[in-house]
Scaffold this motif. Structure first.
Motif, PDB file in Angstrom:
ATOM      1  N   LEU A  50       0.832  -1.196   0.000  1.00  0.00           N
ATOM      2  CA  LEU A  50       0.000   0.000   0.000  1.00  0.00           C
ATOM      3  C   LEU A  50       0.864   1.243   0.000  1.00  0.00           C
ATOM      4  CD1 LEU A  50      -2.477  -1.218   2.762  1.00  0.00           C
ATOM      5  CD2 LEU A  50      -2.725  -1.458   0.292  1.00  0.00           C
ATOM      6  N   GLU A  51       0.403   2.267  -0.656  1.00  0.00           N
ATOM      7  CA  GLU A  51       1.151   3.524  -0.737  1.00  0.00           C
ATOM      8  C   GLU A  51       0.242   4.702  -0.396  1.00  0.00           C
ATOM      9  OE1 GLU A  51       2.885   3.854  -4.578  1.00  0.00           O
ATOM     10  OE2 GLU A  51       4.198   2.116  -4.350  1.00  0.00           O
ATOM     11  N   THR A  52       0.813   5.625   0.404  1.00  0.00           N
ATOM     12  CA  THR A  52       0.158   6.892   0.765  1.00  0.00           C
ATOM     13  C   THR A  52      -1.204   6.631   1.410  1.00  0.00           C
ATOM     14  OG1 THR A  52       1.167   7.831  -1.231  1.00  0.00           O
ATOM     15  CG2 THR A  52      -0.423   9.193  -0.056  1.00  0.00           C
ATOM     16  N   GLY A  53      -1.160   6.335   2.692  1.00  0.00           N
ATOM     17  CA  GLY A  53      -2.402   6.088   3.403  1.00  0.00           C
ATOM     18  C   GLY A  53      -2.226   6.221   4.901  1.00  0.00           C
ATOM     19  N   ASN A  54      -3.218   5.738   5.648  1.00  0.00           N
ATOM     20  CA  ASN A  54      -3.134   5.773   7.107  1.00  0.00           C
ATOM     21  C   ASN A  54      -3.723   4.499   7.678  1.00  0.00           C
ATOM     22  OD1 ASN A  54      -6.125   6.334   7.875  1.00  0.00           O
ATOM     23  ND2 ASN A  54      -5.649   7.885   6.302  1.00  0.00           N
ATOM     24  N   LEU A  55      -3.266   4.173   8.869  1.00  0.00           N
ATOM     25  CA  LEU A  55      -3.665   2.958   9.571  1.00  0.00           C
ATOM     26  C   LEU A  55      -4.199   3.326  10.944  1.00  0.00           C
ATOM     27  CD1 LEU A  55      -1.710  -0.371   9.784  1.00  0.00           C
ATOM     28  CD2 LEU A  55      -2.407   0.756  11.884  1.00  0.00           C
ATOM     29  N   GLN A  56      -5.377   2.800  11.269  1.00  0.00           N
ATOM     30  CA  GLN A  56      -5.960   3.006  12.591  1.00  0.00           C
ATOM     31  C   GLN A  56      -6.016   1.673  13.316  1.00  0.00           C
ATOM     32  OE1 GLN A  56      -9.771   4.923  12.367  1.00  0.00           O
ATOM     33  NE2 GLN A  56      -8.982   6.765  11.362  1.00  0.00           N
ATOM     34  N   ARG A  57      -5.434   1.635  14.523  1.00  0.00           N
ATOM     35  CA  ARG A  57      -5.419   0.412  15.320  1.00  0.00           C
ATOM     36  C   ARG A  57      -6.220   0.636  16.600  1.00  0.00           C
ATOM     37  NH1 ARG A  57      -0.513  -0.512  15.145  1.00  0.00           N
ATOM     38  NH2 ARG A  57      -0.465  -2.355  13.787  1.00  0.00           N
ATOM     39  N   PHE A  58      -7.305  -0.121  16.738  1.00  0.00           N
ATOM     40  CA  PHE A  58      -8.137  -0.050  17.937  1.00  0.00           C
ATOM     41  C   PHE A  58      -7.782  -1.236  18.828  1.00  0.00           C
ATOM     42  CE2 PHE A  58     -10.395   2.014  14.525  1.00  0.00           C
ATOM     43  CZ  PHE A  58     -10.945   3.148  15.096  1.00  0.00           C
ATOM     44  N   GLU A  59      -7.103  -0.955  19.918  1.00  0.00           N
ATOM     45  CA  GLU A  59      -6.685  -2.022  20.833  1.00  0.00           C
ATOM     46  C   GLU A  59      -7.713  -2.173  21.950  1.00  0.00           C
ATOM     47  OE1 GLU A  59      -2.765  -1.435  22.235  1.00  0.00           O
ATOM     48  OE2 GLU A  59      -1.889  -1.219  20.237  1.00  0.00           O
ATOM     49  N   ASP A  68      -8.818   5.478  22.897  1.00  0.00           N
ATOM     50  CA  ASP A  68      -8.492   6.147  21.639  1.00  0.00           C
ATOM     51  C   ASP A  68      -7.683   5.225  20.723  1.00  0.00           C
ATOM     52  OD1 ASP A  68      -9.716   8.503  22.521  1.00  0.00           O
ATOM     53  OD2 ASP A  68      -7.869   9.116  23.581  1.00  0.00           O
ATOM     54  N   PRO A  69      -7.931   5.297  19.438  1.00  0.00           N
ATOM     55  CA  PRO A  69      -7.158   4.469  18.508  1.00  0.00           C
ATOM     56  C   PRO A  69      -5.790   5.072  18.231  1.00  0.00           C
ATOM     57  CG  PRO A  69      -8.711   5.801  17.292  1.00  0.00           C
ATOM     58  CD  PRO A  69      -8.986   6.078  18.760  1.00  0.00           C
ATOM     59  N   ALA A  70      -4.862   4.214  17.799  1.00  0.00           N
ATOM     60  CA  ALA A  70      -3.535   4.664  17.370  1.00  0.00           C
ATOM     61  C   ALA A  70      -3.600   4.920  15.872  1.00  0.00           C
ATOM     62  CB  ALA A  70      -2.485   3.611  17.695  1.00  0.00           C
ATOM     63  N   LEU A  71      -3.228   6.100  15.443  1.00  0.00           N
ATOM     64  CA  LEU A  71      -3.298   6.509  14.049  1.00  0.00           C
ATOM     65  C   LEU A  71      -1.889   6.667  13.501  1.00  0.00           C
ATOM     66  CD1 LEU A  71      -5.023   7.387  11.622  1.00  0.00           C
ATOM     67  CD2 LEU A  71      -4.915   9.725  12.515  1.00  0.00           C
ATOM     68  N   VAL A  72      -1.620   5.984  12.388  1.00  0.00           N
ATOM     69  CA  VAL A  72      -0.289   6.027  11.780  1.00  0.00           C
ATOM     70  C   VAL A  72      -0.458   6.364  10.295  1.00  0.00           C
ATOM     71  CG1 VAL A  72       1.808   4.751  11.233  1.00  0.00           C
ATOM     72  CG2 VAL A  72       0.616   4.317  13.390  1.00  0.00           C
ATOM     73  N   ALA A  73       0.225   7.394   9.857  1.00  0.00           N
ATOM     74  CA  ALA A  73       0.269   7.724   8.426  1.00  0.00           C
ATOM     75  C   ALA A  73       1.514   7.086   7.825  1.00  0.00           C
ATOM     76  CB  ALA A  73       0.281   9.237   8.226  1.00  0.00           C
ATOM     77  N   PHE A  74       1.371   6.500   6.677  1.00  0.00           N
ATOM     78  CA  PHE A  74       2.502   5.804   6.064  1.00  0.00           C
ATOM     79  C   PHE A  74       2.620   6.186   4.587  1.00  0.00           C
ATOM     80  CE2 PHE A  74      -1.180   2.966   5.731  1.00  0.00           C
ATOM     81  CZ  PHE A  74      -1.203   2.670   4.379  1.00  0.00           C
TER      82      PHE A  74
END
Length: 389
Positions: A205-214, A219-225
């Motif tokens: 995947l290219e140019t996006g974001n990932l949300q991890r709900f633990e 609050d979720p962890a948000l990562v832009a990649f």
């Protein structure tokens, strides 16, 4: 080989090559159009499309070669007759069987080509098509993922793509991964592509974001990649075994199939039919060549006689081939049609050689000639032209 032999040999093979390429090209185009969905619906490249569709060419050449040889011999004999060369050679003492020798040499070349294709090249091409097609259709990334649809790859894994772009690029990717009970991952990316290597299959995947709900966190962890690899090896079956059918078997595999071969246990009759088709494939060119020369090789003095002989050779050759196809179909259920098929092919060769050696000239019946002459005379009077014989 004398100069006359070389001239006839070259003319026949040149005509054969031209006819073979032309007919194969036309039929290949019609076959290739059926696989155009490889590029449209499954996102494959033009090289993949051409590679898969071109593998069927040996199977087409196997069927077309004897017919192309018949047409080439007919063309060469018609050319020799039009230029009165056959009459001159006959007057010079050249016997029909001697005139047949350069055509026999050309037929040997074609028979060797057909034998190689039937024994190895055609089955190898069909085998590669099946393996290649299995890799494409078994991979969910190219088969299940359709633009605009939510694909449920697993009970807790959903993927959606907006569209497929040229070169296998996926645009507008959404992934909802809930396979881990302790967390939920949602991924949105602008573009992505499938990458396969020795370690597995990945959706890069290219140019996006990932949300991890633990679990247990508010609050979720948000990562832009900029680039992220999502492992899809579990859903790619490119290493699965491919069951080979009858058309994908080499000649030696048809001669001695394995005792534990499940396909052979299920349909042994089709093995028998395919085996004898492969064995007879290089014999048909000789039958076609002998029959064509037997009808057209004798000197002709009238155009009607030559046209009648051309029609007779076409009927004889295609009748023999259609009867051979019928025997192949019936040989699946019983071995006796195989004997009939061999008897027909070698019988046609024997009858053709007897006609050539004996100098038998195939002439239209007198009644038919009279009817043709009367018809020509009426047409000539209608259009005001003299009738020709």
């Amino acid at each position: 080989m004398g100069s006359i032999d070389r001239y006839i040999f070259r003319t026949t093979l040149a005509s054969f090559a031209l006819i073979l390429v032309s007919l194969t090209g036309v039929i290949w185009i019609t076959q290739a159009l059926r696989g155009i969905d490889l590029m449209t619906s499954q996102g494959q490249t033009i090289l993949t499309f051409l590679g898969i569709t071109s593998l069927v060419v040996p199977a087409l050449v196997l069927i077309i070669s004897p017919i192309a040889l018949m047409i080439a011999i007919s063309h060469t004999l018609n050319k020799l007759a039009t230029d009165s060369e056959i009459i001159v050679m006959n007057a010079a003492g050249l016997s029909p069987i001697r005139l047949f020798l350069p055509f026999f040499y050309a037929t040997c070349v074609v028979a060797l080509l057909v034998a190689f294709i039937a024994a190895y090249l055609a089955p190898d091409g069909m085998r590669r098509i099946k393996q290649w097609d299995a890799e494409i259709t078994a991979d969910v990334l190219t088969n299940i993922l359709q633009p605009g649809r939510f694909a449920q790859l697993d009970q807790n894994l959903t993927i959606r793509i907006r569209e497929r772009q040229p070169g296998g690029i996926l645009a507008g990717i959404f992934i909802d991964d809930r396979r881990d009970p302790n967390e939920r991952v949602s991924i949105v990316a602008e573009h992505g592509e499938v990458v396969k290597n020795e370690t597995g299959s990945f959706l890069v995947l290219e140019t996006g974001n990932l949300q991890r709900f633990e679990a247990g966190k508010r609050d979720p962890a948000l990562v832009a990649f900029g680039r992220y690899g999502f492992d899809m090896s579990k859903f790619s079956n490119q290493g699965r075994d491919v069951t080979l059918g009858i058309r994908e078997r080499y000649l030696w595999e048809l001669l001695s199939p394995a005792d534990n071969d499940p396909v052979y246990k299920q349909i042994p009759g089709q093995f028998r039919s395919a085996l004898h088709d492969s064995l007879l494939a290089p014999i048909y060119p000789f039958a076609f060549a002998v029959l064509t020369f037997a009808f057209l090789g004798a000197p002709r003095t009238t155009r009607q006689s030559r046209n009648f002989s051309i029609g007779g050779s076409v009927v004889a050759v295609f009748g023999l081939r259609m009867a051979g196809f019928a025997c192949s179909v019936m040989a699946v259920k019983s071995p006796s049609p195989v004997l009939v098929q061999y008897a027909m092919v070698f019988g046609a060769i024997g009858v053709g050689l007897w006609m050539i050696i004996g100098g038998v000239v195939v002439e239209p019946p007198p009644g038919l000639m009279e009817a043709i002459n009367r018809s020509n005379a009426r047409i000539a009077r209608l259009f005001g032209r003299p009738a020709t014989a």
